[in-house]
Design a protein around this motif. Structure first.
Motif, PDB file in Angstrom:
ATOM      1  N   LEU A 110      28.211  44.725  32.314  1.00 46.66           N
ATOM      2  CA  LEU A 110      29.236  46.097  31.536  1.00 46.66           C
ATOM      3  C   LEU A 110      28.553  47.879  31.058  1.00 46.66           C
ATOM      4  CD1 LEU A 110      31.329  43.826  29.490  1.00 46.66           C
ATOM      5  CD2 LEU A 110      31.948  44.830  31.646  1.00 46.66           C
ATOM      6  N   ARG A 111      27.622  47.591  30.857  1.00 48.93           N
ATOM      7  CA  ARG A 111      26.495  48.610  29.920  1.00 48.93           C
ATOM      8  C   ARG A 111      26.405  49.396  30.763  1.00 48.93           C
ATOM      9  NH1 ARG A 111      21.389  47.685  27.593  1.00 48.93           N
ATOM     10  NH2 ARG A 111      21.197  49.122  28.162  1.00 48.93           N
ATOM     11  N   SER A 112      25.979  48.388  32.240  1.00 48.60           N
ATOM     12  CA  SER A 112      25.189  49.335  34.114  1.00 48.60           C
ATOM     13  C   SER A 112      26.520  50.619  34.229  1.00 48.60           C
ATOM     14  CB  SER A 112      24.841  48.456  34.546  1.00 48.60           C
ATOM     15  OG  SER A 112      24.875  49.062  35.905  1.00 48.60           O
ATOM     16  N   MET A 113      27.558  49.679  34.583  1.00 42.45           N
ATOM     17  CA  MET A 113      29.330  50.170  34.603  1.00 42.45           C
ATOM     18  C   MET A 113      29.220  51.433  34.217  1.00 42.45           C
ATOM     19  SD  MET A 113      30.089  48.458  37.579  1.00 42.45           S
ATOM     20  CE  MET A 113      31.490  48.339  37.674  1.00 42.45           C
ATOM     21  N   ALA A 114      29.538  51.118  32.105  1.00 40.85           N
ATOM     22  CA  ALA A 114      29.928  52.413  31.863  1.00 40.85           C
ATOM     23  C   ALA A 114      29.011  53.485  31.991  1.00 40.85           C
ATOM     24  CB  ALA A 114      30.055  51.589  30.336  1.00 40.85           C
ATOM     25  N   ALA A 115      27.411  53.057  32.350  1.00 42.37           N
ATOM     26  CA  ALA A 115      26.502  54.090  32.423  1.00 42.37           C
ATOM     27  C   ALA A 115      26.954  54.909  33.212  1.00 42.37           C
ATOM     28  CB  ALA A 115      24.825  53.704  32.677  1.00 42.37           C
ATOM     29  N   ALA A 116      27.640  54.328  34.591  1.00 43.55           N
ATOM     30  CA  ALA A 116      27.844  55.016  35.677  1.00 43.55           C
ATOM     31  C   ALA A 116      28.476  55.952  36.033  1.00 43.55           C
ATOM     32  CB  ALA A 116      28.170  53.468  37.255  1.00 43.55           C
ATOM     33  N   GLY A 117      29.965  55.367  34.887  1.00 44.87           N
ATOM     34  CA  GLY A 117      30.462  56.425  35.023  1.00 44.87           C
ATOM     35  C   GLY A 117      30.752  57.320  33.789  1.00 44.87           C
ATOM     36  N   HIS A 118      29.431  57.654  33.083  1.00 47.06           N
ATOM     37  CA  HIS A 118      29.652  58.198  31.841  1.00 47.06           C
ATOM     38  C   HIS A 118      30.429  57.834  30.652  1.00 47.06           C
ATOM     39  CE1 HIS A 118      28.076  61.712  33.908  1.00 47.06           C
ATOM     40  NE2 HIS A 118      26.560  61.647  33.462  1.00 47.06           N
ATOM     41  N   LEU A 146      24.986  61.153  40.786  1.00 43.62           N
ATOM     42  CA  LEU A 146      23.892  60.877  41.123  1.00 43.62           C
ATOM     43  C   LEU A 146      23.002  60.106  39.874  1.00 43.62           C
ATOM     44  CD1 LEU A 146      21.402  60.308  43.334  1.00 43.62           C
ATOM     45  CD2 LEU A 146      21.093  62.397  42.466  1.00 43.62           C
ATOM     46  N   GLY A 147      23.316  61.088  39.082  1.00 44.77           N
ATOM     47  CA  GLY A 147      22.072  60.925  37.402  1.00 44.77           C
ATOM     48  C   GLY A 147      22.818  60.237  37.272  1.00 44.77           C
ATOM     49  N   SER A 148      23.805  59.480  36.623  1.00 48.59           N
ATOM     50  CA  SER A 148      24.669  58.594  35.941  1.00 48.59           C
ATOM     51  C   SER A 148      24.464  56.849  36.504  1.00 48.59           C
ATOM     52  CB  SER A 148      26.503  58.615  35.930  1.00 48.59           C
ATOM     53  OG  SER A 148      27.163  58.295  36.814  1.00 48.59           O
ATOM     54  N   VAL A 149      24.879  56.814  38.456  1.00 49.83           N
ATOM     55  CA  VAL A 149      24.542  55.984  38.951  1.00 49.83           C
ATOM     56  C   VAL A 149      23.176  55.454  38.876  1.00 49.83           C
ATOM     57  CG1 VAL A 149      23.949  55.211  41.375  1.00 49.83           C
ATOM     58  CG2 VAL A 149      26.207  56.461  40.955  1.00 49.83           C
ATOM     59  N   PHE A 150      21.609  56.520  39.160  1.00 55.51           N
ATOM     60  CA  PHE A 150      20.352  56.226  38.422  1.00 55.51           C
ATOM     61  C   PHE A 150      20.248  55.683  36.897  1.00 55.51           C
ATOM     62  CE2 PHE A 150      16.712  57.723  36.832  1.00 55.51           C
ATOM     63  CZ  PHE A 150      14.997  57.246  38.144  1.00 55.51           C
ATOM     64  N   ARG A 151      21.278  56.353  36.043  1.00 52.92           N
ATOM     65  CA  ARG A 151      21.106  55.286  35.042  1.00 52.92           C
ATOM     66  C   ARG A 151      22.006  53.911  35.354  1.00 52.92           C
ATOM     67  NH1 ARG A 151      22.992  56.694  29.868  1.00 52.92           N
ATOM     68  NH2 ARG A 151      24.919  57.777  30.415  1.00 52.92           N
ATOM     69  N   ALA A 152      22.589  53.825  36.235  1.00 52.93           N
ATOM     70  CA  ALA A 152      22.968  52.440  36.241  1.00 52.93           C
ATOM     71  C   ALA A 152      22.654  51.311  36.391  1.00 52.93           C
ATOM     72  CB  ALA A 152      24.757  52.766  36.532  1.00 52.93           C
ATOM     73  N   GLU A 153      21.536  51.917  37.233  1.00 54.24           N
ATOM     74  CA  GLU A 153      20.614  51.436  38.120  1.00 54.24           C
ATOM     75  C   GLU A 153      19.644  50.949  37.459  1.00 54.24           C
ATOM     76  OE1 GLU A 153      21.209  49.445  41.186  1.00 54.24           O
ATOM     77  OE2 GLU A 153      23.338  50.416  42.166  1.00 54.24           O
ATOM     78  N   SER A 154      18.840  51.564  37.003  1.00 50.03           N
ATOM     79  CA  SER A 154      17.900  51.811  35.959  1.00 50.03           C
ATOM     80  C   SER A 154      18.031  50.949  34.793  1.00 50.03           C
ATOM     81  CB  SER A 154      17.632  52.617  35.755  1.00 50.03           C
ATOM     82  OG  SER A 154      17.998  53.283  35.101  1.00 50.03           O
ATOM     83  N   ARG A 188      25.135  57.780  47.245  1.00 50.26           N
ATOM     84  CA  ARG A 188      24.990  58.073  46.228  1.00 50.26           C
ATOM     85  C   ARG A 188      23.707  56.220  46.033  1.00 50.26           C
ATOM     86  NH1 ARG A 188      29.079  60.732  43.116  1.00 50.26           N
ATOM     87  NH2 ARG A 188      30.515  59.319  42.890  1.00 50.26           N
ATOM     88  N   VAL A 189      24.752  55.541  45.572  1.00 44.71           N
ATOM     89  CA  VAL A 189      23.719  54.505  45.761  1.00 44.71           C
ATOM     90  C   VAL A 189      22.474  54.497  46.264  1.00 44.71           C
ATOM     91  CG1 VAL A 189      24.268  51.875  45.652  1.00 44.71           C
ATOM     92  CG2 VAL A 189      26.110  53.316  44.829  1.00 44.71           C
ATOM     93  N   LEU A 190      22.768  54.019  47.340  1.00 47.54           N
ATOM     94  CA  LEU A 190      21.166  54.396  48.023  1.00 47.54           C
ATOM     95  C   LEU A 190      20.202  55.295  47.814  1.00 47.54           C
ATOM     96  CD1 LEU A 190      20.821  53.800  51.566  1.00 47.54           C
ATOM     97  CD2 LEU A 190      20.107  55.595  51.479  1.00 47.54           C
ATOM     98  N   SER A 191      20.860  56.866  47.573  1.00 42.95           N
ATOM     99  CA  SER A 191      19.220  57.844  46.698  1.00 42.95           C
ATOM    100  C   SER A 191      19.705  57.218  45.484  1.00 42.95           C
ATOM    101  CB  SER A 191      20.674  59.247  46.745  1.00 42.95           C
ATOM    102  OG  SER A 191      21.381  58.962  47.549  1.00 42.95           O
ATOM    103  N   ALA A 192      20.437  56.487  44.445  1.00 44.72           N
ATOM    104  CA  ALA A 192      20.137  56.715  43.273  1.00 44.72           C
ATOM    105  C   ALA A 192      19.426  55.281  43.154  1.00 44.72           C
ATOM    106  CB  ALA A 192      21.320  55.794  42.544  1.00 44.72           C
ATOM    107  N   LYS A 193      19.104  54.290  44.059  1.00 43.11           N
ATOM    108  CA  LYS A 193      18.004  52.974  44.221  1.00 43.11           C
ATOM    109  C   LYS A 193      16.767  53.938  44.655  1.00 43.11           C
ATOM    110  CE  LYS A 193      21.289  49.545  44.806  1.00 43.11           C
ATOM    111  NZ  LYS A 193      20.922  48.259  43.398  1.00 43.11           N
ATOM    112  N   ALA A 194      16.371  54.611  45.593  1.00 48.54           N
ATOM    113  CA  ALA A 194      15.475  54.732  46.655  1.00 48.54           C
ATOM    114  C   ALA A 194      14.716  55.461  45.427  1.00 48.54           C
ATOM    115  CB  ALA A 194      15.654  55.797  47.951  1.00 48.54           C
TER     116      ALA A 194
END
Lengths: 308, 277
Positions: A94-102, B16-24, B121-127
């Motif tokens: 959930l943290r990861s999902m939340a991070a994706a959407g600010h 892209l930044g937020s997806v990067f953060r989610a991925e990490s 965007r997901v692919l870019s963030a992962k790359a």
């Protein structure tokens, strides 16, 4: 609001969804009902941009979901109970999902509490029961407090308390003006939750109407013809029974079943020339609609299988 | 937060930044990731130490002869030091395969692509994540390996210097080619959507393909030019040029690295766009 226009999906020569058009309105719960393999999940995946339609288009709040700049606050969806990496904890997911959407961390806390997963938030998802996985899926769907909620068979694997909770949740979200679209293969489930029903069978829309229209308040209606109609009316008169005289010899009875009517006529010694059930329960109406459209028809009583 | 008018514009916005953060967040929450990083670094340290030790032991047993490589020369020793790097590169490459294939084998792709329906965007963030991460791990691993090898090299009086051109090659070209291997792995994960399949093809690319092509060289002459551009040959040509048979210039090798990093990823991006999740 979800609008599908002539939506089709073919896999090779097999047409899974066949030129489907419908609109899901906000402010009410719309049930998406159909037997297993009718194309419910595929339709939902196309709405969400996970599957590309072979032809036709579908829009969420006026635009394709794939172009959404705020996907998590726009749409929340539960597709499969297991749409989380098994080695992650519920909270990490959930943290990861939340991070994706600010989204703020407070939303993670909120949905963990709302779905009753607070005490297991640090447990790995791989060890979750089907019901807990389903709750986590619902928590994920609600994370962004989305305008549109899409739930594919949300009560699968839930205990009775969980089922009641999902119903209440759906009603509450709709009352807040959200668009709520729930699929199920059970009419009994839908009749308790949905305001509007879209019935799909073999990839085609069989019916699309307010639930009330499927059956006048769900009561039995029977057409009875008898010589002595006055005597019959006296015999049937009781609380909860509605008698409508159609013509000199015909009576429409709302309430009791045809068996009960026959029994009372026999007891009163009245000869009936006709006794015909007019409409059936919602379940019957659904079975009737989809009888020709079930993918895998059972010849004998087969065990009920869970929908995908 | 019930209507978009009261929602702050930032909340809910996916970039892209937020997806990067989610991925990490997800990447570092996984135990398998942590294990693979540790194993890769340990492998790099162990193979470097083993190389230095065996050369040192070998040298001390036989008298120096004319024509033998001079291992007291830091330029020569650094190549021995870096020759085991491919092994840790492949472990990190396997980790990159898992970063992509894991989405499909665990079903988490549904969550991922609902949070960001824009698939590229997901692919870019992962790359971005895997390239930065493996680059940093490679540099850190090389330094750690240096610290382990220093006393061994000292014992056998072998030259091993941070400042030598050969060591700098191992350090920077090592990091660069590690990123290349990781991006190939990521692309394979997205293309094959299978962990076992992706890792097998990655290993095949590095071990089997080279051998296969080298057999062909015997028969067909022009194959020799192709074999130099295979990823394992490019890595060894950059890191240990004196032992490599490569005839390519540095700029040609750089082009090869860029090609291997980008071209599989372009195919992966195309496949990700076209195929259903």
């Amino acid at each position: 609001m979800i609008q599908a226009q002539e939506l089709s999906k073919r896999y090779g020569s097999k047409t899974v969804v066949d030129r489907v058009s419908f609109t899901v309105q906000p402010g009410q719960v719309t049930g998406f009902l159909g037997p297993n393999g009718a194309g419910k999940s595929t339709t939902m995946r196309m709405i969400l941009g996970l599957a590309t339609p072979t032809s036709g288009s579908v829009q969420v709040n006026g635009a394709p979901f794939t172009s959404s700049s705020h996907p998590l606050t726009e749409v929340g969806a539960l597709l499969e109970a297991r749409s989380v990496h098994k080695s992650l904890t519920a909270r990490a997911h959930l943290r990861s999902m939340a991070a994706a959407g600010h989204l703020p961390a407070s939303r993670v806390d909120a949905v963990l509490q709302l779905t009753g997963l607070w005490s297991v938030q640090h447990k790995k998802v791989g060890g979750f029961s089907l019901g807990m996985g389903q709750r986590l899926g619902i928590a994920t769907a609600l994370l962004g407090d989305p305008q549109v909620l899409i739930l594919d068979e949300p009560v699968n694997g839930l205990d009775p308390e969980g089922v009641a909770w999902v119903r209440q949740l759906a009603r509450q979200q709709a009352a807040e003006g959200k668009t709520v679209f729930i699929s199920s293969h059970l009419m009994s489930e839908m009749s308790q939750t949905a305001d509007h029903l879209i019935i799909i069978g073999r990839g085609r829309i069989m019916a699309d109407a307010p639930i009330a229209e499927f059956l006048a308040d769900g009561r039995e209606q029977t057409l009875v013809r008898a010589g002595d109609l006055e005597a019959l009316m006296r015999a049937l008169a009781a609380s909860g029974v509605e008698l409508v005289r159609e013509d000199a010899m015909t009576l429409r009875v709302v309430g009791p079943t045809s068996q009960q009517i026959g029994q009372r006529a026999l007891e009163a010694g009245i000869a009936l020339s006709e006794l015909r059930p007019l409409s059936r329960t919602l379940e019957d109406a659904y079975l009737e609609l989809t009888r020709t459209a079930v993918e895998y028809e059972s010849t004998t009583a087969a065990p009920m299988t869970a929908g995908k | 937060m019930s209507t978009s008018t009261v929602t702050p514009s930032r909340a809910g916005r996916v970039t892209l930044g937020s997806v990067f953060r989610a991925e990490s967040i997800r990447f570092f929450a996984l135990r398998s990731t942590q294990i693979l990083i540790v194993v890769a670094v340990l492998a790099q340290m162990a193979l470097a130490a083993l190389g230095i030790w065996s050369v040192g032991a070998f040298m001390s047993n036989i008298p120096a002869e004319a024509g033998m490589p001079n291992f007291t020369d830091p330029e020569v020793t650094a190549e021995v030091f870096g020759s085991g790097i491919t092994f840790s590169q492949l472990i990190l490459g396997a980790m990159a395969v898992l970063l992509a294939s894991g989405e499909f084998t665990t079903g988490s792709a549904v969550s991922t692509f609902l949070a960001s329906p824009q698939r590229l965007r997901v692919l870019s963030a992962k790359a971005l994540l895997i390239a930065v991460l493996t680059g940093v791990i490679s540099v850190a691993g090389t330094f750690l390996a240096y610290l382990v090898c220093l006393p061994i090299a000292g014992h056998y009086e072998l030259g091993l210097e941070l400042s030598s051109a050969a060591f700098q090659r191992v350090l920077w070209y090592g990091a660069l080619t590690t990123m290349m291997v990781a991006l190939i792995g990521l692309a394979l994960g997205f293309l094959l959507r299978s962990s076992a399949g992706g890792i097998t093809v990655l290993l095949g690319l590095f071990f089997v393909l080279s051998i296969l092509v080298q057999v062909l060289i015997m028969a067909v002459d022009w194959v020799k030019n192709i074999v130099q551009y295979l990823p394992d040959q490019v890595v060894s040509a950059l890191i240990s040029p004196t032992t490599s048979m490569s005839s390519l210039e540095t700029w040609q090798l750089m082009c090869a690295v860029a090609g291997w990093a980008v071209i599989p990823l372009v195919f992966a991006a195309w496949a990700l766009r076209v195929r259903d999740i």
